[in-house]
Design an enzyme around this catalytic site. Structure first.
Site, PDB file in Angstrom:
ATOM      1  N   GLY A  27       6.982   1.681 -11.040  1.00  0.00           N
ATOM      2  CA  GLY A  27       7.845   2.349 -10.068  1.00  0.00           C
ATOM      3  C   GLY A  27       7.566   3.826  -9.906  1.00  0.00           C
ATOM      4  O   GLY A  27       8.446   4.604  -9.546  1.00  0.00           O
ATOM      5  N   SER A  28       6.330   4.256 -10.187  1.00  0.00           N
ATOM      6  CA  SER A  28       6.031   5.690 -10.002  1.00  0.00           C
ATOM      7  C   SER A  28       6.107   6.068  -8.528  1.00  0.00           C
ATOM      8  O   SER A  28       6.497   7.194  -8.187  1.00  0.00           O
ATOM      9  CB  SER A  28       4.662   6.027 -10.579  1.00  0.00           C
ATOM     10  OG  SER A  28       3.629   5.445  -9.817  1.00  0.00           O
ATOM     11  N   ASN A  29       5.780   5.147  -7.637  1.00  0.00           N
ATOM     12  CA  ASN A  29       5.937   5.430  -6.204  1.00  0.00           C
ATOM     13  C   ASN A  29       7.414   5.471  -5.829  1.00  0.00           C
ATOM     14  O   ASN A  29       7.834   6.334  -5.050  1.00  0.00           O
ATOM     15  CB  ASN A  29       5.204   4.380  -5.372  1.00  0.00           C
ATOM     16  CG  ASN A  29       3.711   4.607  -5.391  1.00  0.00           C
ATOM     17  OD1 ASN A  29       3.208   5.486  -4.712  1.00  0.00           O
ATOM     18  ND2 ASN A  29       3.005   3.842  -6.216  1.00  0.00           N
TER      19      ASN A  29
ATOM     20  N   MET B 250       4.499  -7.166  -6.145  1.00  0.00           N
ATOM     21  CA  MET B 250       3.395  -8.105  -6.344  1.00  0.00           C
ATOM     22  C   MET B 250       3.833  -9.531  -6.013  1.00  0.00           C
ATOM     23  O   MET B 250       3.933 -10.384  -6.888  1.00  0.00           O
ATOM     24  CB  MET B 250       2.903  -8.029  -7.800  1.00  0.00           C
ATOM     25  CG  MET B 250       2.525  -6.644  -8.241  1.00  0.00           C
ATOM     26  SD  MET B 250       1.316  -5.869  -7.147  1.00  0.00           S
ATOM     27  CE  MET B 250      -0.172  -6.494  -7.874  1.00  0.00           C
TER      28      MET B 250
ATOM     29  N   ILE C 217       3.460 -12.220  -2.435  1.00  0.00           N
ATOM     30  CA  ILE C 217       3.057 -12.341  -1.032  1.00  0.00           C
ATOM     31  C   ILE C 217       4.170 -13.048  -0.261  1.00  0.00           C
ATOM     32  O   ILE C 217       4.517 -14.184  -0.576  1.00  0.00           O
ATOM     33  CB  ILE C 217       1.742 -13.142  -0.928  1.00  0.00           C
ATOM     34  CG1 ILE C 217       0.642 -12.390  -1.697  1.00  0.00           C
ATOM     35  CG2 ILE C 217       1.338 -13.319   0.535  1.00  0.00           C
ATOM     36  CD1 ILE C 217      -0.610 -13.202  -1.919  1.00  0.00           C
TER      37      ILE C 217
ATOM     38  N   ASN D 167       3.947  -1.441   3.492  1.00  0.00           N
ATOM     39  CA  ASN D 167       3.290  -1.742   2.215  1.00  0.00           C
ATOM     40  C   ASN D 167       2.307  -0.638   1.851  1.00  0.00           C
ATOM     41  O   ASN D 167       1.662  -0.053   2.720  1.00  0.00           O
ATOM     42  CB  ASN D 167       2.533  -3.079   2.286  1.00  0.00           C
ATOM     43  CG  ASN D 167       1.931  -3.459   0.930  1.00  0.00           C
ATOM     44  OD1 ASN D 167       2.613  -3.418  -0.085  1.00  0.00           O
ATOM     45  ND2 ASN D 167       0.641  -3.788   0.905  1.00  0.00           N
TER      46      ASN D 167
ATOM     47  N   HIS E  20      -1.045   0.222  -0.486  1.00  0.00           N
ATOM     48  CA  HIS E  20      -2.115  -0.482  -1.194  1.00  0.00           C
ATOM     49  C   HIS E  20      -3.163   0.527  -1.668  1.00  0.00           C
ATOM     50  O   HIS E  20      -3.565   1.406  -0.888  1.00  0.00           O
ATOM     51  CB  HIS E  20      -2.761  -1.531  -0.279  1.00  0.00           C
ATOM     52  CG  HIS E  20      -3.809  -2.340  -0.971  1.00  0.00           C
ATOM     53  ND1 HIS E  20      -3.516  -3.179  -2.027  1.00  0.00           N
ATOM     54  CD2 HIS E  20      -5.142  -2.413  -0.776  1.00  0.00           C
ATOM     55  CE1 HIS E  20      -4.638  -3.729  -2.451  1.00  0.00           C
ATOM     56  NE2 HIS E  20      -5.635  -3.296  -1.710  1.00  0.00           N
TER      57      HIS E  20
HETATM   58  C1  GRF Z   1       0.464   0.966  -6.756  1.00  0.00           C
HETATM   59  O1  GRF Z   1      -0.902   1.273  -6.931  1.00  0.00           O
HETATM   60  C2  GRF Z   1       0.632   0.097  -5.544  1.00  0.00           C
HETATM   61  O2  GRF Z   1      -0.193   0.471  -4.474  1.00  0.00           O
HETATM   62  C3  GRF Z   1       0.197  -1.228  -6.083  1.00  0.00           C
HETATM   63  O3  GRF Z   1       0.811  -1.300  -7.360  1.00  0.00           O
HETATM   64  C4  GRF Z   1       0.944   0.031  -7.847  1.00  0.00           C
HETATM   65  C5  GRF Z   1       2.393   0.257  -8.146  1.00  0.00           C
HETATM   66  O4  GRF Z   1       2.523   1.398  -8.900  1.00  0.00           O
HETATM   67  N1  GRF Z   1       0.609  -2.315  -5.232  1.00  0.00           N
HETATM   68  P1  GRF Z   1       4.024   1.891  -9.254  1.00  0.00           P
HETATM   69  O5  GRF Z   1       4.791   0.685  -9.760  1.00  0.00           O
HETATM   70  O6  GRF Z   1       4.619   2.460  -7.995  1.00  0.00           O
HETATM   71  O7  GRF Z   1       3.813   2.940 -10.311  1.00  0.00           O
END
Ligand code: GRF
Length: 206
Positions: A16-18, A98, A100, A115, A117
């Site tokens: 969940g860093s994003n 993760m 689909i 999304n 990627h």
């Molecule tokens: C990211 O690289 C995203 O693009 C991919 O999984 C990773 C998730 O990273 N689908 P985080 O959980 O947001 O740290």
């Protein structure tokens, strides 16, 4: 008070860093939106902790109970749409999600599912894109990789109308970890910048 801010649902499966980058941006005013819910399909996803710490409601929606009784993925997807409907999101953000989706979910949010990627369009789809890019670099096939944010129109994996991309250099002494760190830093910036643009241009659902 009615919330005039656009509502985001963020779906995660891991660290969940994003998600954290979005939480921080909402908290310091750089992202004019409200994260109404964070959903994970994995109980151990650290992103659930990040959401809870930020006071954001979390939901856990695993696939296994469906598989264990022979229920279809489409039922899982339809049920997730019902869960999200409680929050009436204007945008569904797949930030390391993760799973689909079938149309049983996608059809509820046309042009509203975003999304992220960790590869450039048309390269390295799927869950091993960073590993695959490093291997391609070491074979001399590429000199850089990148990240992209795209809309999810249908069931194709990591494809769809591209909203934004950013190239990421690969260095000769890169390891999986050093490259992943550089890629994730680029993702945090690109996802935020792209959501800001989307919200400014198409804020709330019609
Ligand atoms: C990211 O690289 C995203 O693009 C991919 O999984 C990773 C998730 O990273 N689908 P985080 O959980 O947001 O740290």
């Amino acid at each position: 008070m009615t919330h005039s801010l656009p509502i985001l649902a963020v779906l995660i499966s891991g660290s969940g860093s994003n998600l954290q980058a979005l939480i921080d941006a909402v908290q310091d005013g750089r992202l004019k939106a409200r994260i109404a819910v964070v959903v994970s399909n994995r109980k151990a996803a650290y992103g659930l902790e990040r959401a809870a710490r930020a006071g954001i409601p979390t939901r856990y929606h695993p696939l296994k109970p469906y598989r264990d009784v022979g229920r279809e993925r489409t039922e899982y997807d339809a049920d997730l749409a019902v869960i999200l409907a409680e929050y009436a999101p204007d945008w569904v953000v797949l930030a390391g999600w993760m799973h689909i989706f079938s149309d049983a979910f996608l059809r509820h949010y046309p042009h509203r599912i975003v999304n992220l990627h960790p590869a450039l369009p048309g390269t390295f789809p799927g869950a091993r894109s960073i590993t695959d890019a490093l291997a391609a670099y070491q074979r001399g096939e590429i000199t850089q990789t990148g990240v992209m944010v795209h809309l999810v129109p249908d069931e194709r994996v990591d494809e769809g109308p591209v909203l934004a991309t950013r190239t990421v250099p690969i260095l000769p002494d890169d390891t999986q970890d050093t490259l992943a760190a550089r890629i994730h830093a680029a993702e945090h910036d690109l996802l935020l910048a792209t959501l800001r643009q989307l919200i400014e241009s198409r804020g709330k659902k019609e």
